[in-house]
Design a protein around this motif. Sequence first.
Motif, PDB file in Angstrom:
ATOM      1  N   GLU A 217      -3.335  22.603  -1.670  1.00  0.00           N
ATOM      2  CA  GLU A 217      -2.709  21.279  -1.624  1.00  0.00           C
ATOM      3  C   GLU A 217      -3.513  20.358  -0.715  1.00  0.00           C
ATOM      4  OE1 GLU A 217       1.762  19.368  -1.483  1.00  0.00           O
ATOM      5  OE2 GLU A 217       1.320  20.976  -0.067  1.00  0.00           O
ATOM      6  N   ALA A 218      -3.450  19.064  -0.994  1.00  0.00           N
ATOM      7  CA  ALA A 218      -4.043  18.051  -0.121  1.00  0.00           C
ATOM      8  C   ALA A 218      -3.048  16.915   0.047  1.00  0.00           C
ATOM      9  CB  ALA A 218      -5.356  17.528  -0.700  1.00  0.00           C
ATOM     10  N   VAL A 219      -2.905  16.456   1.286  1.00  0.00           N
ATOM     11  CA  VAL A 219      -2.040  15.313   1.589  1.00  0.00           C
ATOM     12  C   VAL A 219      -2.920  14.166   2.058  1.00  0.00           C
ATOM     13  CG1 VAL A 219      -0.284  14.424   3.166  1.00  0.00           C
ATOM     14  CG2 VAL A 219      -0.002  16.684   2.140  1.00  0.00           C
ATOM     15  N   PHE A 220      -2.733  12.992   1.465  1.00  0.00           N
ATOM     16  CA  PHE A 220      -3.538  11.818   1.792  1.00  0.00           C
ATOM     17  C   PHE A 220      -2.712  10.761   2.505  1.00  0.00           C
ATOM     18  CE2 PHE A 220      -6.222  13.569  -1.519  1.00  0.00           C
ATOM     19  CZ  PHE A 220      -7.499  13.216  -1.126  1.00  0.00           C
ATOM     20  N   VAL A 221      -3.334  10.134   3.501  1.00  0.00           N
ATOM     21  CA  VAL A 221      -2.809   8.901   4.078  1.00  0.00           C
ATOM     22  C   VAL A 221      -3.944   7.885   4.053  1.00  0.00           C
ATOM     23  CG1 VAL A 221      -1.152  10.124   5.504  1.00  0.00           C
ATOM     24  CG2 VAL A 221      -3.362   9.540   6.473  1.00  0.00           C
ATOM     25  N   CYS A 222      -3.610   6.652   3.721  1.00  0.00           N
ATOM     26  CA  CYS A 222      -4.643   5.634   3.562  1.00  0.00           C
ATOM     27  C   CYS A 222      -3.996   4.255   3.511  1.00  0.00           C
ATOM     28  CB  CYS A 222      -5.469   5.878   2.290  1.00  0.00           C
ATOM     29  SG  CYS A 222      -4.481   6.328   0.845  1.00  0.00           S
ATOM     30  N   ASN A 223      -4.802   3.218   3.738  1.00  0.00           N
ATOM     31  CA  ASN A 223      -4.284   1.863   3.615  1.00  0.00           C
ATOM     32  C   ASN A 223      -4.148   1.501   2.131  1.00  0.00           C
ATOM     33  OD1 ASN A 223      -6.817   0.546   2.662  1.00  0.00           O
ATOM     34  ND2 ASN A 223      -7.562   1.105   4.695  1.00  0.00           N
ATOM     35  N   PRO A 224      -3.465   0.414   1.800  1.00  0.00           N
ATOM     36  CA  PRO A 224      -3.196   0.114   0.383  1.00  0.00           C
ATOM     37  C   PRO A 224      -4.439  -0.029  -0.498  1.00  0.00           C
ATOM     38  CG  PRO A 224      -1.701  -1.119   1.766  1.00  0.00           C
ATOM     39  CD  PRO A 224      -2.693  -0.477   2.697  1.00  0.00           C
ATOM     40  N   VAL A 225      -5.504  -0.641   0.006  1.00  0.00           N
ATOM     41  CA  VAL A 225      -6.710  -0.793  -0.820  1.00  0.00           C
ATOM     42  C   VAL A 225      -7.344   0.565  -1.076  1.00  0.00           C
ATOM     43  CG1 VAL A 225      -9.027  -1.803  -0.941  1.00  0.00           C
ATOM     44  CG2 VAL A 225      -7.117  -3.177  -0.088  1.00  0.00           C
ATOM     45  N   MET A 226      -7.455   1.402  -0.040  1.00  0.00           N
ATOM     46  CA  MET A 226      -7.985   2.752  -0.227  1.00  0.00           C
ATOM     47  C   MET A 226      -7.080   3.569  -1.145  1.00  0.00           C
ATOM     48  SD  MET A 226     -10.837   3.013   1.349  1.00  0.00           S
ATOM     49  CE  MET A 226     -11.018   1.398   0.642  1.00  0.00           C
ATOM     50  N   HIS A 227      -5.786   3.368  -1.020  1.00  0.00           N
ATOM     51  CA  HIS A 227      -4.776   4.031  -1.865  1.00  0.00           C
ATOM     52  C   HIS A 227      -5.065   3.740  -3.334  1.00  0.00           C
ATOM     53  CE1 HIS A 227      -0.785   3.906  -3.905  1.00  0.00           C
ATOM     54  NE2 HIS A 227      -0.418   4.877  -3.080  1.00  0.00           N
TER      55      HIS A 227
END
Length: 684
Positions: A304-314
Motif C-alpha cells: 500500500e502507499a498513502v499520498f499527501v500533496c497539495n491540490p495541484v500535485m494531487h
Amino acid sequence: MSTDPTKDHMVVFTPSGKRGHFATGTPILTAARKLGVDLDSVCGGRGICSKCQIQPSFGEFSKHGLTSSDTALSDWNSVEQRYKDKRGLINGRRLGCQATVQGDIVIDVPPESQVHRQVVRKAASARVMIMDPAVRTYYVEVAEPDMHTPTGDLERLGTALKEQWDIDGITAGMSVLRKLQPVLRKGKWTCTVTLHKGHQDTEHRILDIAPGYDETRLFGLAIDLGSTTIAAHLTDLRTGEVAASSGIMNPQIRFGEDLMSRVSYSMMNPGGDVEMTTSVRMALNALTNTLSAEAEIQPNQIMEAVFVCNPVMHHLLLGIDPVELGQAPFALATSKSLSLHAGDLELSCMNPAARIFILPCIAGHVGADAAAVALSEAPDQQDELTLIVDVGTNAELLLGNKTKVLACSSPTGPAFEGAQISSGQRAAPGAIERIEINTTTKEPRFQVIGSDIWSDEAGFDAAIATTGVTGICGSGIIEAVAEMRMAGLLDSKGLIGSPAQTGTARCILEGRTHSYVIYDGTADDGPMITVTQTDIRAIQLAKSALYAGARLLMDEMGTDTVERVVLAGAFGAHISPKHAMVLGMIPDVPLDKVTSAGNAAGTGARIALCSVAARAAIEVTVRKIIKVETAIEPKFQEHFVNANAIPHATDPFTILRSIAPLPDALFNTQGSGDGGGRRRRRAS
C-alpha cells in the motif's frame, strides 16, 4: 535551425534556477560550468562517461519568460546514439557535452547527473504509531474440494476466513486468481492471505496469497509529494517502524518552480499536464526502487502507499489537468479521499495488487498535505490557540484550538528553498546553511552542509576540502537576512547600507544598490557568495505572503496574538525560531512557545498508513476546518504590504524586541559613498 554564432540564447537550468545567455553552438556542459551549475562529467566531454545527462524541456515557460522549441538544441548525434546503443539512455535525455545551444531552452539536471546530490530534509519524525492498518495477513486452513459439494477454491477460502477469523465478504483481482489454485495445493490447503480493507470498504480485498504459514514482512509507503521535493518513508505494516526513508527532487520543477507556473505551463502547452504527470510517476517508481534496495526487501512486499500533496500535485498525480485550480473559484475535481489500485497511477515498482490511498483535500488551494498536518498535529484538540506553519514553495497554515480550526494557503514561492537567490542553491554538501554576523565587527561565520565546523574554527578548510563552499541554501539565506538586520547592515525597509553607513567593507556597491559579501573564494577560482538587494526583495516577498496569510487567519479568529507556533516541514527543522521572528515570518510569541514538528505532513501520511481509524477521523476533521481564501480576501494586500518591513511595519513585535537587537537605521541608496560603481572585493 539557427546557426548564427553571434546570436545569444537564454539557458535556464533547473532545479538550481541558474540562467545565462550563451552563443549559438555552446555545449550545454560548457554553459553549466560557466554558471556554476552542478553537472557532472569525468570524461572531458567525449561522450563516454554519461555523467552529464540532461533533460531538455520544450514549450512556453511564462515563469522563465521564454518559449523553447524542439530545435533549441542541436540534433541528436552519433556519439549519443552510440552511447544509447551500448549502455542505454532514457528517452528524451541528452548528453550535455554533445547537445549545443541553438535557441532559448530550459534544461533539467537529474539527480544522478549532479556531483553534489540534493539533501532532501524530510526525514521521518519519531512517533509511536497506533497500529490499525488497512493491510493485514491471516493464516487459514481451507477445505479441500469435494465433488459432492462443488464450490470454487475462492469460495471455500471465503468460508474459511468467515469461520476462522469472522471475516465476511472478500473480493480478488486477476493477479490473485491466477495464483490461487497452485498456492493452495502447494500449501496442502493452508495459506497466508494478505487482505486490505479501508475505512470506507464494505468487503476485504485479497491482495496476495502465499502457501502455508508465511511470515514475510509487509510494507507500505507514506509519501509526501511536494512541489519541490518528494519524500517517502517505507514503513513496516506490522510494527509501524520506518525501514527506510529517502527523497528526491520533484522533476516537475523544470516545468515551473511554483504551482501556478505549472498550471500556466499546462494552459499554454497542449499535453503539458500529461508530461508533468508522466515525469512525477516515473520519479515515484524510481524512489520506490531506491527504498526497496535500501531496506533489502522485494518490491512485492510493498502492499500500500498513502499520498499527501497539495491540490495541484494531487491533480497531476492523478492525471487530471489542474487548469481549474489556476482561476477562481479554484474548483477541485474531487476533495474526497481516494482509494485506488497502484496500476491506476502506473506505479509498477510494488506488489501488482497494491492499493493507493490519498488523503482528502480541504479546499482548492489547501490540500491533502494540510489535512495530513492536521492529522499529525491535531490543532482541534489543543487548548492553546495554535498556529501551524508548513512552509515550502506553497505554504499551508492552520490556526485553531478546540473551538474551531481555520486554514489557508499562501504562495511563498521558491525563495525559501534557495531558488531565485543570486548565490542560492538547493540543500547539498557545500551549501551555507547556518550563519552568524558579529554585531560589532560585522564579520560573518558560517557552517556548510556536510560539516559541523564553523568557518572561523580550526579544521574548517580540511572539513570542506571535498565540497568547498558552493552557495547558500534556503535555511542559510533566511538566517543571513535576519542576521544582517540584527547587525545593522539592513534597515527595516530591507535596504542594505553602504560601507560608510554600516562600517564594513563587506558591503559592496553593485550598480545602484549594495550587496553583503559572506564569502569570497575568487582568489582560488571559487565563488563569491553575496546577499544582494534583489535577494532581500525575494525574501521579503516570500515572508510577506506567509505572514499575511497568518494575519488573515488571526483576523478571522478575532485576535491579534497566538499562544503557540508550530513550524512544520524542512523549514521548521532547520530554522531557529528567533531568525524566523526577526525576519517577520511568524507572529510575535515567546521563543519557548515556538516548536518544530519536523515533516508533519509526512508524519500524517504515516499515521494514515498505519491506522484505518485515523483515515476515518481525518475525513470528519477536514469537513470542519474553515477555509480562508487568500486570493480573494480584500485585506490580504494590506497585510502583505505591512509585512514587507523587517520584521513588520505596524505590528510591534514587543517580545522579539526584548530579546533581539533591531537597530533603527534608515539607509538611503542615493549618494552611497562608494563612487564609481566599482565592485569591491573582500577576501574571507
